[in-house]
Design a protein around this motif. Structure first.
Motif: not given
Length: 345
Positions: A102, A104, A106, A177, A199
């Motif tokens: 995930g 970050y 994002g 993300p 994503g």
């Protein structure tokens, strides 16, 4: 909260901060405000994992952004340096898996101080190239306005400076993300389909913005197996080399804990697995090597060069060309009055 918009804004999508920026720094001042018009796609070229991958397939640009106007905010998708995994997992899976899964921050919207610090780090020389393209000004501005005014967002705080606000656009109702796997396959992102883990990367966000504003679908490009294999090898070698040469985060792995000599290889295997098969939680080299060594595998993706119509990708009025591709490179300059403080994570 977003400031009132008086002048045109800029939305930008970016990938991982360039290693040319010597030390990653979240917050700081811009030297002024940049000159990229509303809706311009902004491109940079630099070193690092994404640079290794794209250079291996013959492409130059490593980061793409969409500008909301001269001296205004930027929308982009990016990822900060991951953290070292906890003991004892660090010795077999060096990078915290959730940081890769995930990525970050994002998708985010940052001001001029934030984007300048993203590009230039702490006293670094910045990217080797930084340009913008507009193409059709009216259509480009429409894309910028659509993302700014229509896409819902929530206001977050910088994880480094709680006094600095960062806007986080929400796609399909949630945070977006950064996903390494988007370099292997766009997973329908260019037409608004939900991707794994929701994503995106810098260039697939711009493709999404292009489509969401009704400017047409940017078709993904199929990289043949030879190029996929070359990219996989380059990514693995680049991460391992940076680690062994103590460059950036990679050079810090295992420094506080006695592991084994191959920790840099383990880190490279983990990143390569994440991009090849979205398995970010293992350093088993058989995963990414299996993809690399299977002659039937290809990559279907959208790169910054495809967004801009470079390196053999469609441009101008050609089928599949983007709004921005019917333009030359214009140098990005910070030339407005004053400076701005901001953060990018």
């Amino acid at each position: 909260m977003k400031p009132a918009i008086v002048l045109p804004l800029v939305v930008v999508s970016s990938c991982i901060a360039s290693a040319a920026a010597a030390t990653e720094q979240a917050c700081g001042y811009s030297s002024a405000g940049w000159n990229a018009p509303n809706g311009a796609a902004v491109f940079s070229a630099g070193s690092g994992p994404i640079g290794d991958v794209l250079n291996a397939v013959g492409e130059l640009r490593t980061h793409s952004m969409l500008s909301h106007g001269a001296g205004r905010w930027v929308t982009h998708a990016t990822m900060k340096q991951p953290t070292e995994n906890s003991w004892p997992a660090v010795c077999s899976t060096p990078i915290t898996p959730s940081d890769l899964i995930g990525g970050y921050p994002g998708l985010e919207q940052v001001n001029q101080g934030g984007i300048y610090r993203f590009l230039h780090g702490s006293g670094g020389s910045g990217p080797t190239a930084l340009t913008y393209q507009v193409g059709d000004p009216k259509r480009a501005a429409s894309i910028g306005d659509h993302i700014w005014y229509t896409v819902p967002y929530y206001t977050d705080r910088s994880s480094v400076d709680g006094g600095a606000e960062i806007a986080r656009p929400q796609i399909r109702g949630g945070r977006v993300p950064y996903s390494f796997y988007q370099y292997r396959t766009t997973e329908g992102t260019p037409t608004g389909e939900p991707a794994w883990n929701n994503g995106m990367v810098c260039s697939t966000f711009l493709a999404y913005a292009h489509y969401a504003d009704g400017q047409g679908v940017i078709p993904p490009y199929t990289y043949n197996h030879a190029k996929l294999a070359s990219a996989a090898n380059a990514l693995h070698a680049g991460v391992r080399g940076d680690c062994e040469q103590s460059l950036g985060f990679w050079g810090e792995l295992g420094t506080s804990i006695v592991c084994f000599a191959s920790i840099c290889t383990e880190a490279a295997d983990q990143v390569a697995n994440c991009m090849a098969s979205h398995r970010c939680d293992t350093s088993s080299s058989s995963l990414w090597r299996g993809v690399r060594d299977d002659p039937s595998t290809v990559a279907v993706s959208i790169s910054p060069d495809r967004i801009g119509g470079w390196s053999g990708h469609p441009w101008g009025t050609q089928a599949g060309a983007t709004v921005w591709s019917a333009d030359i490179n214009h140098n990005v300059q910070w030339n407005s009055a004053g400076n701005v403080y901001g953060c990018w994570y």
